[in-house]
Design an enzyme around this catalytic site. Structure first.
Site, mmCIF file in Angstrom:
data_model
loop_
_atom_site.group_PDB
_atom_site.id
_atom_site.type_symbol
_atom_site.label_atom_id
_atom_site.label_comp_id
_atom_site.label_asym_id
_atom_site.label_seq_id
_atom_site.Cartn_x
_atom_site.Cartn_y
_atom_site.Cartn_z
ATOM 1 N N GLU A 177 0.815 -1.150 0.015
ATOM 2 C CA GLU A 177 -0.054 -0.067 -0.070
ATOM 3 C C GLU A 177 0.829 1.255 -0.063
ATOM 4 O OE1 GLU A 177 -3.138 0.269 -0.273
ATOM 5 O OE2 GLU A 177 -3.825 -1.583 -0.244
ATOM 6 N N ASP A 210 -6.427 8.140 -0.087
ATOM 7 C CA ASP A 210 -5.831 7.146 0.761
ATOM 8 C C ASP A 210 -4.560 7.716 1.584
ATOM 9 O OD1 ASP A 210 -7.672 5.341 -0.147
ATOM 10 O OD2 ASP A 210 -6.525 4.646 -1.630
#
Ligand SMILES: *[C@@H]1O[C@H](CO)[C@@H](O)[C@H](O)[C@H]1NC(C)=O
Ligand SMILES: *[C@@H]1O[C@H](CO)[C@@H](O)[C@H](O)[C@H]1NC(C)=O
Ligand SMILES: [Ca+2]
Length: 147
Positions: A53, A71
């Site tokens: 990620e 995000d």
């Protein structure tokens, strides 16, 4: 002299805010945070997820998603559902400003990740985990770590 002091201060602040974890350091923090086995997921799952990620970068901010959410941080926590970036509607499930997830203290990031994994989709919430970690042999992610 004043410039030097300011430069040093700036470097200190920058160093304080920009933290890229190493694999084992992150694993150790996650273990302290009670993530080992949390909802059936191993430390390896969490470390692998964070790598795919954010590359372990606590300051990572994703490009805007199609729906304008973003995000944030080492776990790439989404502003539509979990934190407030003051740029549109949010459910703010973790009850935090998104900026809480881009500093070098990952205590609150861990609390929020635990909240996220309690939802029915579990770790599938993280596309990086789903595509790169799920169902694989993840032993390398804590190999050599003193945990
Ligand atoms: C917006 O996109 C992100 C990433 O693709 C997703 O996690 C989130 O659920 C989406 N929000 C809505 C309201 O569709
Ligand atoms: C996973 O890989 C490691 C090293 O490559 C190996 O030692 C271990 O037996 C594997 N585990 C499983 C469940 O296959
Ligand atoms: Ca934080």
């Amino acid at each position: 002299m004043k410039a030097l002091v300011l430069t040093l201060l700036f470097l200190l602040i920058a160093a304080n805010e920009a933290k890229v974890y190493s694999k084992c350091e992150l694993a150790s923090h996650l273990k302290q945070g009670g993530m080992d086995g949390y909802y059936g997921f191993s430390l390896n799952d969490w470390v692998c997820m964070a790598f795919h990620e954010s590359s372990f970068d606590t300051r990572a901010v994703g490009r805007p998603n199609r729906n304008y959410s973003r995000d944030y941080g080492i776990f790439q926590i989404n502003s539509r559902w979990w934190c407030n970036n003051y740029q549109g509607h949010t459910a703010n499930g973790c009850n935090k400003p998104c900026s809480a997830f881009t500093n070098d203290d990952i205590t609150d990031d861990i609390v929020c990740a635990k909240r996220i994994v309690r939802d029915p989709q579990r770790m599938n919430a993280w596309v990086g985990w789903k595509n790169k970690c799920k169902g694989r042999n993840l032993s390398e992610w804590t190999r050599g770590c003193n945990l």
